[in-house]
Write an enzyme that holds these catalytic residues in place. Sequence first.
Site, short mmCIF file in Angstrom:
data_model
loop_
_atom_site.label_atom_id
_atom_site.label_comp_id
_atom_site.label_asym_id
_atom_site.label_seq_id
_atom_site.Cartn_x
_atom_site.Cartn_y
_atom_site.Cartn_z
N ASN A 1 -6.36 4.35 -6.95
CA ASN A 1 -7.52 4.95 -6.30
C ASN A 1 -8.54 5.37 -7.35
O ASN A 1 -9.27 4.55 -7.86
CB ASN A 1 -7.16 6.09 -5.35
N THR B 1 -9.81 0.48 -9.57
CA THR B 1 -8.84 -0.37 -8.91
C THR B 1 -8.90 -1.62 -9.75
O THR B 1 -9.75 -1.72 -10.63
CB THR B 1 -9.30 -0.60 -7.47
N GLY C 1 -13.75 -1.25 -6.65
CA GLY C 1 -15.06 -0.67 -6.31
C GLY C 1 -15.08 0.17 -5.05
O GLY C 1 -16.13 0.36 -4.45
N GLY C 2 -13.91 0.67 -4.62
CA GLY C 2 -13.89 1.51 -3.42
C GLY C 2 -14.51 0.78 -2.25
O GLY C 2 -14.25 -0.40 -2.03
N SER D 1 -7.73 0.99 3.53
CA SER D 1 -8.19 0.52 2.22
C SER D 1 -9.39 -0.39 2.37
O SER D 1 -9.62 -0.97 3.43
CB SER D 1 -7.05 -0.25 1.55
N SER D 2 -10.13 -0.53 1.28
CA SER D 2 -11.21 -1.52 1.25
C SER D 2 -10.80 -2.78 0.50
O SER D 2 -11.54 -3.76 0.48
CB SER D 2 -12.43 -0.93 0.53
N ARG E 1 0.84 -1.19 0.00
CA ARG E 1 0.00 0.00 0.00
C ARG E 1 0.88 1.25 0.00
O ARG E 1 1.96 1.25 0.63
CB ARG E 1 -0.84 -0.04 1.28
N THR F 1 -4.25 -0.68 -6.99
CA THR F 1 -5.04 0.51 -7.26
C THR F 1 -4.21 1.77 -7.46
O THR F 1 -3.09 1.89 -6.95
CB THR F 1 -6.03 0.76 -6.09
#
Length: 564
Positions: A396, A376, A468-469, A447-448, A103, A394
């Site tokens: 973002n 992403t 998909g956030g 993060s998701s 990340r 991603t």
Amino acid sequence: MKYFLPVIYGLLLVNVVVAQELDPYNYSIQKTFRGRNGAVVSAHPLASKVGVMILKKGGNAIDAAIATKLALAVVYPAAGNIGGGGFMVAHLNDGRNITLDFREKAPGRAHRDMYLDSAGNADLDKSQYGHLAAGVPGSVAGLFTAHTYARLPFRDLIAPAIELAEKGYSITEEEAEGLNSERENFLKYNTTTTVFTKNNPWKAGDTLVQKDLANTLRRISKRGMKGFYAGKTAKLLVAEMKRGGGIISRKDLRDYKAVSRNPSAFKYKGYDVVTMPLPSSGGVLLPMMLKMTEQFPIAEYGFHSLKAVQLMTEIERLAYADRAFYLGDEDYYKVPVAKLTSDAYIKERLRLYKPDTAGNSKAIREGSVEKESEETTHLSIVDNTGNAVSITTTLNGGYGACTVVGGAGFLLNNEMDDFSVKPGVPNMFGAIGGEANAIVPGKRMLSSMTPTIVLKNGKPHIVAGTPGGTTITTSVYQTLVNMIDFNMSTFDAVNKPKFHMQWLPDILFLEKDFPLEVSAALEKMGYEIKRRGQIGRTEVIKILDDGTIEAVGDRRGDDAAEGF
Ligand code: DON
């Protein structure tokens, strides 16, 4: 000369393979694959094909994942990247489950209030676009750390990406639309002319050539991590920061490290689920949501039944409320993970659940999750020796910060927006946060992304993930419940309409084609419903008991399943 010959020979060999098996100007999108030897599902057919080429050359699933991700950085500029970050979850055939956190991090000169103006208001343009929106990229460090589990030399894995960048490839209609829709942003947020804009609008079949990116990839091929985090690439990146008012420094790049973390692992209905821990919220929310689901006979309710959708919506609401308050990078903030995922807490939390009526998120501040782009990207890969890889990566937003590093040809992420830029102010996915996810230099933003592997009797059974956030975790949750509880085919589990509730805003989002009668009944129960274009682009591989591999690329994009 003795030293260089094998290198040149290796490159030639890969080039011949690329030329033979990959026609970047003429390809089609295959949505499903069934076979026995290996499969790759990713957001772009050329990248999936590159992965399969590497498997055929004797690479394992990790080799294929590295090559696929590098190819995505070229053929899927909206999200495939070397200027962003992500997570990898893998099951190795010796029984180990591993995760890698690459990340992005807040730069050393970042600070808590860096996106607030003099009146204390959040300036979301700065956290979402341009130089200041970028976190320190992690992808290249992630790939080199992953490479310790691979078989083939790194230069073989990066060679197809170099060739695709150097010679170009035909873009799809979706890519053309994406580039056209960001045209103004590319012009506004760059200090140099990029290859992503031209005088006439892009159309399907146009060739995208990325020479600067090819040269950056060559430097990485030659010098490894240093080809990105030091030397010319780092110099170009820091020069770009200076020209555009960004803050990423040489030291930030030099210091960046990918981290191996203990997987978030738990049981669900007799299966072992392995997923990404914090800073992925998925590592907390997925166990919370599945454990809550386990308390109900959901299979009896049936797929898309009012009862099942209402229950899952309320479960999502309960879990996401905790996300906003408790979750952030554990290296910087103490998160009560064990408590949140404990059976006792799950039971206590469910006391708030009322069947037959819409729950109510006390409105603190309502955000918007209207954005429908899925920028992403996820890839799922298995080989025929028992390895499985699940990577979500991603920039973002679509094309990240829309800023290209001049001379280096790659897009920067706008991941800083995943921090809570101000308590209670929603990010681009409508998610709010507080102290746990506040900006601190060196910290990773929450993060998701939820790359996940489900094991059956200790062997890979389902490999899944999606962009998909904030809808990522609910999509993975629903896909697993579809497959495990509703016994649905892999194809349907991926492609049937999904829904999403994230506590705030207190709105139940339904995909456009979600059944009308169920949404009418939910509305009657008191839910505020909004339709949205698409939720996720889920890439799933299932391995059946007899060893057959079933791979499905989501209908929602150019996603493609390949194998052999
Ligand atoms: O890490 C995250 O949660 C986000 N940056 C993911 C962004 C994403 O999925 C974009 N697609 N809609």
